[in-house]
Design a protein around this motif. Structure first.
Motif, PDB file in Angstrom:
ATOM      1  N   GLY A   1       0.786  -1.299  -0.035  1.00 18.33           N
ATOM      2  CA  GLY A   1      -0.088  -0.031  -0.016  1.00 18.33           C
ATOM      3  C   GLY A   1       0.714   1.256  -0.158  1.00 18.33           C
ATOM      4  N   TYR A   2       0.342   2.495   0.131  1.00 14.75           N
ATOM      5  CA  TYR A   2       1.058   3.638   0.063  1.00 14.75           C
ATOM      6  C   TYR A   2       1.802   3.898   1.219  1.00 14.75           C
ATOM      7  CZ  TYR A   2      -1.661   5.998  -3.896  1.00 14.75           C
ATOM      8  OH  TYR A   2      -2.153   6.169  -5.062  1.00 14.75           O
ATOM      9  N   GLU A   3       1.220   3.200   2.482  1.00 16.20           N
ATOM     10  CA  GLU A   3       2.244   3.677   3.543  1.00 16.20           C
ATOM     11  C   GLU A   3       3.574   3.042   3.673  1.00 16.20           C
ATOM     12  OE1 GLU A   3      -0.032  -0.228   4.110  1.00 16.20           O
ATOM     13  OE2 GLU A   3      -0.476   1.598   3.363  1.00 16.20           O
ATOM     14  N   GLU A   4       3.933   2.151   2.514  1.00 12.66           N
ATOM     15  CA  GLU A   4       5.119   1.709   2.362  1.00 12.66           C
ATOM     16  C   GLU A   4       6.043   2.518   1.482  1.00 12.66           C
ATOM     17  OE1 GLU A   4       4.401  -2.133   0.403  1.00 12.66           O
ATOM     18  OE2 GLU A   4       3.331  -2.930   1.993  1.00 12.66           O
ATOM     19  N   LEU A   5       5.494   3.296   0.747  1.00 12.52           N
ATOM     20  CA  LEU A   5       6.261   4.167  -0.075  1.00 12.52           C
ATOM     21  C   LEU A   5       6.997   5.437   0.538  1.00 12.52           C
ATOM     22  CD1 LEU A   5       3.884   4.720  -3.128  1.00 12.52           C
ATOM     23  CD2 LEU A   5       5.647   3.061  -2.827  1.00 12.52           C
ATOM     24  N   PRO A   6       8.295   5.535   0.350  1.00 16.87           N
ATOM     25  CA  PRO A   6       9.155   6.678   0.940  1.00 16.87           C
ATOM     26  C   PRO A   6       8.565   7.986   0.333  1.00 16.87           C
ATOM     27  CG  PRO A   6      10.499   5.589  -0.895  1.00 16.87           C
ATOM     28  CD  PRO A   6       9.328   4.819  -0.508  1.00 16.87           C
ATOM     29  N   THR A   7       8.923   8.914   1.137  1.00 19.57           N
ATOM     30  CA  THR A   7       8.285  10.360   0.582  1.00 19.57           C
ATOM     31  C   THR A   7       9.768  11.048   0.470  1.00 19.57           C
ATOM     32  OG1 THR A   7       8.143  11.148   2.838  1.00 19.57           O
ATOM     33  CG2 THR A   7       6.403  10.545   2.028  1.00 19.57           C
ATOM     34  N   ALA A   8       9.532  12.273  -0.369  1.00 24.25           N
ATOM     35  CA  ALA A   8      10.504  13.181  -0.897  1.00 24.25           C
ATOM     36  C   ALA A   8      11.239  13.785   0.395  1.00 24.25           C
ATOM     37  CB  ALA A   8       9.990  14.328  -1.807  1.00 24.25           C
ATOM     38  N   VAL A   9      12.711  13.947   0.281  1.00 24.70           N
ATOM     39  CA  VAL A   9      13.271  14.811   1.256  1.00 24.70           C
ATOM     40  C   VAL A   9      14.054  15.764   0.523  1.00 24.70           C
ATOM     41  CG1 VAL A   9      13.246  12.854   2.849  1.00 24.70           C
ATOM     42  CG2 VAL A   9      15.042  12.897   1.530  1.00 24.70           C
ATOM     43  N   ASN A  10      14.768  16.665   1.484  1.00 24.89           N
ATOM     44  CA  ASN A  10      15.660  17.650   0.876  1.00 24.89           C
ATOM     45  C   ASN A  10      15.217  18.424  -0.293  1.00 24.89           C
ATOM     46  OD1 ASN A  10      17.558  16.898   2.739  1.00 24.89           O
ATOM     47  ND2 ASN A  10      18.606  15.318   1.209  1.00 24.89           N
ATOM     48  N   ILE A  11      13.895  18.921   0.152  1.00 21.52           N
ATOM     49  CA  ILE A  11      13.154  19.631  -1.118  1.00 21.52           C
ATOM     50  C   ILE A  11      13.599  21.118  -1.270  1.00 21.52           C
ATOM     51  CG2 ILE A  11      10.810  20.504  -1.906  1.00 21.52           C
ATOM     52  CD1 ILE A  11       9.677  18.338  -0.238  1.00 21.52           C
ATOM     53  N   THR A  12      14.112  21.701  -2.658  1.00 20.75           N
ATOM     54  CA  THR A  12      14.652  23.096  -2.750  1.00 20.75           C
ATOM     55  C   THR A  12      13.918  23.393  -3.899  1.00 20.75           C
ATOM     56  OG1 THR A  12      16.423  22.061  -3.946  1.00 20.75           O
ATOM     57  CG2 THR A  12      16.636  22.383  -1.459  1.00 20.75           C
ATOM     58  N   TRP A  13      13.701  25.040  -3.678  1.00 21.79           N
ATOM     59  CA  TRP A  13      13.482  25.776  -4.738  1.00 21.79           C
ATOM     60  C   TRP A  13      14.834  26.556  -5.317  1.00 21.79           C
ATOM     61  CZ3 TRP A  13       8.282  26.053  -5.794  1.00 21.79           C
ATOM     62  CH2 TRP A  13       7.322  25.849  -4.916  1.00 21.79           C
ATOM     63  N   SER A  14      14.844  26.360  -6.721  1.00 23.30           N
ATOM     64  CA  SER A  14      15.998  26.895  -7.203  1.00 23.30           C
ATOM     65  C   SER A  14      15.117  28.086  -8.316  1.00 23.30           C
ATOM     66  CB  SER A  14      16.739  26.171  -8.047  1.00 23.30           C
ATOM     67  OG  SER A  14      17.801  26.827  -8.665  1.00 23.30           O
ATOM     68  N   SER A  15      15.638  29.302  -8.398  1.00 23.30           N
ATOM     69  CA  SER A  15      14.873  30.379  -9.257  1.00 23.30           C
ATOM     70  C   SER A  15      15.666  31.154  -9.588  1.00 23.30           C
ATOM     71  CB  SER A  15      13.737  30.660  -8.716  1.00 23.30           C
ATOM     72  OG  SER A  15      12.720  31.600  -9.483  1.00 23.30           O
ATOM     73  N   ILE A  16      15.856  31.838 -10.977  1.00 20.43           N
ATOM     74  CA  ILE A  16      16.804  32.724 -11.474  1.00 20.43           C
ATOM     75  C   ILE A  16      15.683  33.153 -12.537  1.00 20.43           C
ATOM     76  CG2 ILE A  16      18.825  33.334 -12.555  1.00 20.43           C
ATOM     77  CD1 ILE A  16      20.315  30.870 -11.533  1.00 20.43           C
ATOM     78  N   ASN A  17      15.655  34.627 -12.281  1.00 23.45           N
ATOM     79  CA  ASN A  17      14.569  35.255 -13.467  1.00 23.45           C
ATOM     80  C   ASN A  17      13.378  34.824 -13.551  1.00 23.45           C
ATOM     81  OD1 ASN A  17      16.703  37.307 -13.574  1.00 23.45           O
ATOM     82  ND2 ASN A  17      17.672  35.972 -15.441  1.00 23.45           N
ATOM     83  N   PHE A  18      12.960  34.099 -12.531  1.00 21.98           N
ATOM     84  CA  PHE A  18      11.314  33.705 -12.300  1.00 21.98           C
ATOM     85  C   PHE A  18      11.484  32.285 -13.029  1.00 21.98           C
ATOM     86  CE2 PHE A  18      10.783  38.184 -11.678  1.00 21.98           C
ATOM     87  CZ  PHE A  18      10.096  38.004 -10.501  1.00 21.98           C
TER      88      PHE A  18
END
Length: 263
Positions: A1-18
């Motif tokens: 089931g879903y509970e076995e799936l790992p979730t994302a870590v180290n989430i970052t936004w990278s934005s230059i000139n939008f």
């Protein structure tokens, strides 16, 4: 089931000139990611549906640049996408493009140094967003009066910098005539608490009054001096050597003649 799936870590936004890229870890194995962009006042937008990558270009989901967004990165299996059960997900930090995107490098269009005046003309960086006629909006079009530019300039071969600000795309500054100057331009958002200073343009230099030593330094002087010494030495030594060889040749001819006469 879903509970076995790992979730994302180290989430970052990278934005230059939008232009904004969302990145995270880990690389999925046996499942996929789907990105949902949630705004405070806007509808949820799905991007990079069922991707096996760990980055997603979310630029066109952030068109309201003054909105504050969060990203939900869902861990999903394709067969379960339509199930009523909500898949596990990770939530990013908040991101507001208007206050967090990095200002990119301005482009120097032309520059000149005439007498005691240095003139520099430059262009705004462009964004990925377009006007109805299809032309790209510049960062000036979006930031309006919040955006200023700073010119840093200094005498060539000197470390003492001066700077001046403008809201236009042209600098004219007073300098010492007959001296070469170097400079670069940088966009600035004075109202920001963070990311106030943008990326620096390339450094350019004028060539007024520059000579070969200014261009290449003392190394050239040393090389030229060595060559001059070598030429002078050769000019002195070569005639002496030739003269000695001539005398030796003459003496050898005399001895040979004496030997023949003795026979």
């Amino acid at each position: 089931g879903y509970e076995e799936l790992p979730t994302a870590v180290n989430i970052t936004w990278s934005s230059i000139n939008f232009k904004t890229i969302l990145q995270w870890q880990p690389k999925p194995s046996g499942y996929f990611y789907t990105v949902e962009i949630h705004g405070r006042t806007s509808d949820v937008k799905r991007k990079c549906i069922l991707t096996s990558e760990t980055e997603c270009d979310v630029t066109d989901a952030l068109r309201n640049v003054k909105e504050t967004y969060t990203a939900h990165i869902l861990s999903v299996r394709p067969a379960e996408m339509d199930d009523f059960e909500e898949p596990p997900f990770a939530v990013s930090e908040k991101f507001t493009p208007y206050s967090q995107t990095v200002i990119g490098k301005p482009e120097i269009k032309n520059y000149s140094q005439e007498g005691s005046k240095l003139n520099v003309v430059f262009k705004d960086p462009l964004t990925p967003y377009v006007f109805p006629n299809g032309s790209f909006q510049s960062i000036q079009d979006i930031f309006q009066h919040d955006l200023e530019y700073k010119l840093y300039y200094w005498k060539d071969q000197s470390s003492g910098k001066k700077d001046v600000m403008t809201k236009s795309h042209h600098f004219e500054v007073s300098i010492d005539s007959g001296k070469s100057y170097c400079f670069y331009v940088q966009g600035i958002i004075p109202s920001r608490r963070e990311n106030r200073n943008g990326q620096e343009s390339m450094v350019l230099c004028t060539s007024v009054g520059r000579n070969i030593l200014d261009e290449y330094g003392t190394e050239v002087f040393i090389i030229l001096a060595v060559i001059a010494v070598a030429v002078i030495t050769l000019a002195i030594v070569l005639p002496v050597v030739l003269c000695k060889r001539k005398k030796a040749k003459k003496a050898r001819a005399v001895r040979e003649k004496e030997l023949l006469n003795g026979v």
